[in-house]
Design an enzyme around this catalytic site. Structure first.
Site, PDB file in Angstrom:
ATOM      1  CG  ASP A   1       2.918   4.424  -4.095  1.00  0.00           C
ATOM      2  OD1 ASP A   1       2.978   5.534  -3.556  1.00  0.00           O
ATOM      3  OD2 ASP A   1       2.149   3.521  -3.724  1.00  0.00           O
TER       4      ASP A   1
ATOM      5  CG  HIS B   1      -2.047   0.900   1.259  1.00  0.00           C
ATOM      6  ND1 HIS B   1      -2.419   1.672   0.183  1.00  0.00           N
ATOM      7  CD2 HIS B   1      -2.885   1.267   2.277  1.00  0.00           C
ATOM      8  CE1 HIS B   1      -3.430   2.455   0.546  1.00  0.00           C
ATOM      9  NE2 HIS B   1      -3.724   2.234   1.813  1.00  0.00           N
TER      10      HIS B   1
ATOM     11  CG  HIS C   1      -4.504   0.657  -8.209  1.00  0.00           C
ATOM     12  ND1 HIS C   1      -5.833   0.598  -7.907  1.00  0.00           N
ATOM     13  CD2 HIS C   1      -3.944   1.504  -7.319  1.00  0.00           C
ATOM     14  CE1 HIS C   1      -6.064   1.397  -6.878  1.00  0.00           C
ATOM     15  NE2 HIS C   1      -4.938   1.945  -6.499  1.00  0.00           N
TER      16      HIS C   1
HETATM   17  N1  ACO Z   1       4.532  -6.876 -10.742  1.00  0.00           N
HETATM   18  C1  ACO Z   1       4.413  -8.076 -11.348  1.00  0.00           C
HETATM   19  N2  ACO Z   1       3.267  -8.757 -11.431  1.00  0.00           N
HETATM   20  C2  ACO Z   1       2.190  -8.216 -10.848  1.00  0.00           C
HETATM   21  C3  ACO Z   1       2.230  -6.976 -10.179  1.00  0.00           C
HETATM   22  C4  ACO Z   1       3.457  -6.292 -10.151  1.00  0.00           C
HETATM   23  N3  ACO Z   1       3.574  -5.122  -9.547  1.00  0.00           N
HETATM   24  N4  ACO Z   1       1.012  -6.665  -9.698  1.00  0.00           N
HETATM   25  C5  ACO Z   1       0.216  -7.693 -10.037  1.00  0.00           C
HETATM   26  N5  ACO Z   1       0.932  -8.620 -10.727  1.00  0.00           N
HETATM   27  C6  ACO Z   1       0.418  -9.870 -11.331  1.00  0.00           C
HETATM   28  C7  ACO Z   1       0.188 -10.928 -10.274  1.00  0.00           C
HETATM   29  O1  ACO Z   1       1.320 -11.740 -10.098  1.00  0.00           O
HETATM   30  C8  ACO Z   1      -0.991 -11.673 -10.859  1.00  0.00           C
HETATM   31  O2  ACO Z   1      -0.498 -12.494 -11.891  1.00  0.00           O
HETATM   32  P1  ACO Z   1      -1.116 -13.975 -12.119  1.00  0.00           P
HETATM   33  O3  ACO Z   1      -2.544 -13.719 -12.533  1.00  0.00           O
HETATM   34  O4  ACO Z   1      -0.257 -14.591 -13.153  1.00  0.00           O
HETATM   35  O5  ACO Z   1      -1.029 -14.655 -10.780  1.00  0.00           O
HETATM   36  C9  ACO Z   1      -1.820 -10.582 -11.518  1.00  0.00           C
HETATM   37  O6  ACO Z   1      -0.881  -9.545 -11.871  1.00  0.00           O
HETATM   38  C10 ACO Z   1      -2.911  -9.990 -10.628  1.00  0.00           C
HETATM   39  O7  ACO Z   1      -2.296  -9.563  -9.403  1.00  0.00           O
HETATM   40  P2  ACO Z   1      -3.005  -9.538  -7.992  1.00  0.00           P
HETATM   41  O8  ACO Z   1      -1.978  -9.682  -6.931  1.00  0.00           O
HETATM   42  O9  ACO Z   1      -4.163 -10.485  -7.984  1.00  0.00           O
HETATM   43  O10 ACO Z   1      -3.595  -8.076  -7.976  1.00  0.00           O
HETATM   44  P3  ACO Z   1      -4.200  -7.339  -6.712  1.00  0.00           P
HETATM   45  O11 ACO Z   1      -5.302  -6.476  -7.221  1.00  0.00           O
HETATM   46  O12 ACO Z   1      -4.529  -8.298  -5.620  1.00  0.00           O
HETATM   47  O13 ACO Z   1      -2.981  -6.461  -6.190  1.00  0.00           O
HETATM   48  C11 ACO Z   1      -1.447  -4.681  -5.951  1.00  0.00           C
HETATM   49  C12 ACO Z   1      -2.849  -5.111  -6.439  1.00  0.00           C
HETATM   50  C13 ACO Z   1      -1.268  -5.111  -4.481  1.00  0.00           C
HETATM   51  C14 ACO Z   1      -1.342  -3.160  -6.028  1.00  0.00           C
HETATM   52  C15 ACO Z   1      -0.391  -5.366  -6.843  1.00  0.00           C
HETATM   53  O14 ACO Z   1      -0.543  -4.938  -8.186  1.00  0.00           O
HETATM   54  C16 ACO Z   1       1.031  -5.106  -6.352  1.00  0.00           C
HETATM   55  O15 ACO Z   1       1.544  -5.843  -5.509  1.00  0.00           O
HETATM   56  N6  ACO Z   1       1.719  -4.031  -6.916  1.00  0.00           N
HETATM   57  C17 ACO Z   1       3.041  -3.690  -6.439  1.00  0.00           C
HETATM   58  C18 ACO Z   1       2.945  -2.900  -5.138  1.00  0.00           C
HETATM   59  C19 ACO Z   1       2.436  -1.491  -5.359  1.00  0.00           C
HETATM   60  O16 ACO Z   1       2.881  -0.779  -6.249  1.00  0.00           O
HETATM   61  N7  ACO Z   1       1.498  -1.084  -4.492  1.00  0.00           N
HETATM   62  C20 ACO Z   1       0.939   0.271  -4.508  1.00  0.00           C
HETATM   63  C21 ACO Z   1      -0.496   0.239  -4.921  1.00  0.00           C
HETATM   64  S1  ACO Z   1      -1.125   1.866  -5.049  1.00  0.00           S
HETATM   65  C22 ACO Z   1      -1.364   2.346  -3.459  1.00  0.00           C
HETATM   66  O17 ACO Z   1      -1.571   1.595  -2.534  1.00  0.00           O
HETATM   67  C23 ACO Z   1      -1.284   3.733  -3.206  1.00  0.00           C
END
Ligand code: ACO
Length: 421
Positions: A357, A262, A301
């Site tokens: 971010d 987050h 996201h």
């Molecule tokens: N890098 C690589 N792969 C990713 C990323 C990423 N940053 N984000 C999602 N994926 C992939 C997952 O591995 C998954 O792949 P799969 O279907 O092959 O298993 C798919 O995309 C869906 O990902 P989820 O984890 O189900 O997405 P979710 O909606 O639960 O998570 C989150 C969202 C937590 C923001 C995620 O994208 C992440 O971890 N991003 C990196 C951390 C980040 O930048 N957080 C800030 C968010 S903005 C904020 O809070 C202000």
């Protein structure tokens, strides 16, 4: 014909029709048809936990509006205290309302000396400032016990003002404590972002931040001010729903924001860019992300499946700041990462775009903030949003948060004495 859905229980053949209202269906009808059968929704990805009039987000088209106003217009034309008023009270203030509001916020910036000396000084010298801030906000509740009277509108307003006013003071005090620097008192002659920058960086009364830096700080606070039912807002609401005082509820928001998935992501982005180290290493880093080695921080996201509109504004603000200060050397790596990721099928097929971010950390670093302060900056910006949702929830007199679970543990079994295990 009114829009509706029909659910049929195939065990009994019983059906129920539920109208679709404002994009939602009422779970009470589900409960009526299917008592004891829970809607299994990990991470609450498909559950609207409330109706809210604070922020509108359309993740498909990349839209963010506060109370109907596009984020782009607010970032360009508004101020942070004005946006705070808009979020909490629903309307842009008149000049008289704004003057009164800013005056209140300006005159509640001080924190009790006991607080700074006894509470912050109790921490280890290298404590993470988010730990200090989270504990500090929770600790404030003990200085304002009257805050428990949450159904008194005037009392709520007083605590809202205090929290918005004191967050930058708490944040700057946490930073200066970690550096062993003397605390600087808030200067009422300055506007909100300038006052904060001075409390952070002034030494000997000589620090005058460049106008472009104050503008960037203002924009960043506005962009972070609200984002609907995100993790930290939900944490604030969960705690607030038990009728805890707002300091305790906002401390929960701070705690949730701390995590790297987050608000901690901006810090994680800088760590990632530093670890990549050079432009040439970008391709191999992307390849390791695709192998599942790690995530590309600052990408993806839960809601935005298109470019995060805040990332567009921040990318522009980054260039403005670098025009004054000189380019952050990590920018080239970030730009190349974005270019490679946006052309790669792994990211395209999962609809992963830069989020707020991805570029914010680069600006914070250019402004002189250490990485462990990034999430603290996010918390200052998000405070009006947390408070707007908390206030809305109290006004709606909503129920305590109490989700269900699908139990997957053992069947009934008898206790086994130690010697028989
Ligand atoms: N890098 C690589 N792969 C990713 C990323 C990423 N940053 N984000 C999602 N994926 C992939 C997952 O591995 C998954 O792949 P799969 O279907 O092959 O298993 C798919 O995309 C869906 O990902 P989820 O984890 O189900 O997405 P979710 O909606 O639960 O998570 C989150 C969202 C937590 C923001 C995620 O994208 C992440 O971890 N991003 C990196 C951390 C980040 O930048 N957080 C800030 C968010 S903005 C904020 O809070 C202000």
């Amino acid at each position: 014909m009114a829009e509706s859905i029909t659910i049929t229980d195939n065990r009994t053949g019983n059906s129920i029709e539920i109208p679709i209202v404002s994009g939602g269906v009422d779970a009470a009808a589900w409960r009526k048809l299917l008592p004891g059968i829970w809607f299994h929704d990990p991470g609450m990805a498909t559950t609207a936990v409330t109706s809210s009039a604070v922020a509108e987000i359309d993740g498909e088209t990349g839209i963010l509006r506060y109370r109907g106003y596009p984020i782009e217009q607010l970032a360009e034309q508004s101020t942070f205290p004005e946006v705070a008023h808009l979020l909490i009270y629903g309307e842009l203030p008149t000049q008289a309302e704004l003057d009164e509001w800013v005056d209140l916020i300006t005159h509640h910036t001080f924190i009790h000396e006991n607080f700074r000396k006894r509470i912050y000084d109790a921490f280890h010298y290298d404590a993470h400032p988010m730990g200090l801030l989270t504990s500090g906000v929770a600790g404030l509740s003990t200085f304002y016990p009257e805050a428990k009277d949450i159904f008194d509108t005037e009392n709520r307003r007083a605590q809202i003002v205090r929290l918005i006013a004191k967050m930058p003071t708490l944040a700057a005090a946490a930073y200066r404590f970690s550096r062993g620097l003397p605390f600087i008192f808030p200067d009422n002659a300055n506007d909100y972002p300038t006052r904060f920058l001075k409390m952070m960086f002034d030494v000997g009364g000589e620090y005058e931040p460049d106008e472009a830096l104050v503008r960037a700080m203002r924009v960043l606070f506005i962009l972070h001010a609200d984002h609907g039912q995100n993790c930290s807002t939900t944490a604030t609401r969960v705690v607030g729903s038990s009728h805890a005082d707002p300091y305790t509820a906002i401390a929960a928001g701070c705690a949730a924001l701390y995590g790297p998935l987050h608000g901690g992501a901006n810090e994680a982005v800088i760590n990632m860019l530093t670890q990549i180290g050079s432009y040439e290493e970008v391709d191999s880093f992307i390849a390791s992300v695709k192998r599942g080695g790690h995530r590309l921080m600052g990408f993806g996201h839960r809601v935005y499946k298109n470019y995060d509109p805040r990332a567009v504004i921040i990318k522009k603000a980054a260039h403005d700041v670098f025009g004054v200060i000189g380019k952050n050397p990590l920018l080239d790596i970030a730009l190349k990462l974005e270019e490679v990721a946006l052309a790669d099928d792994y990211f395209i097929s999962r609809r992963l775009y830069p989020n707020v971010d991805f570029y914010s950390g680069l600006i914070y670093q250019a402004l002189g903030f250490p990485t462990n302060m990034f999430t603290v900056l996010f918390a200052i910006g998000r405070t009006p949003g947390w408070l707007a949702h908390w206030n809305e929830m109290i006004e709606q007199n909503s129920r305590i948060y109490r989700p269900r679970q699908v139990y997957t543990g053992s069947e009934l079994r008898d206790y086994v004495p130690m010697e028989d295990r």
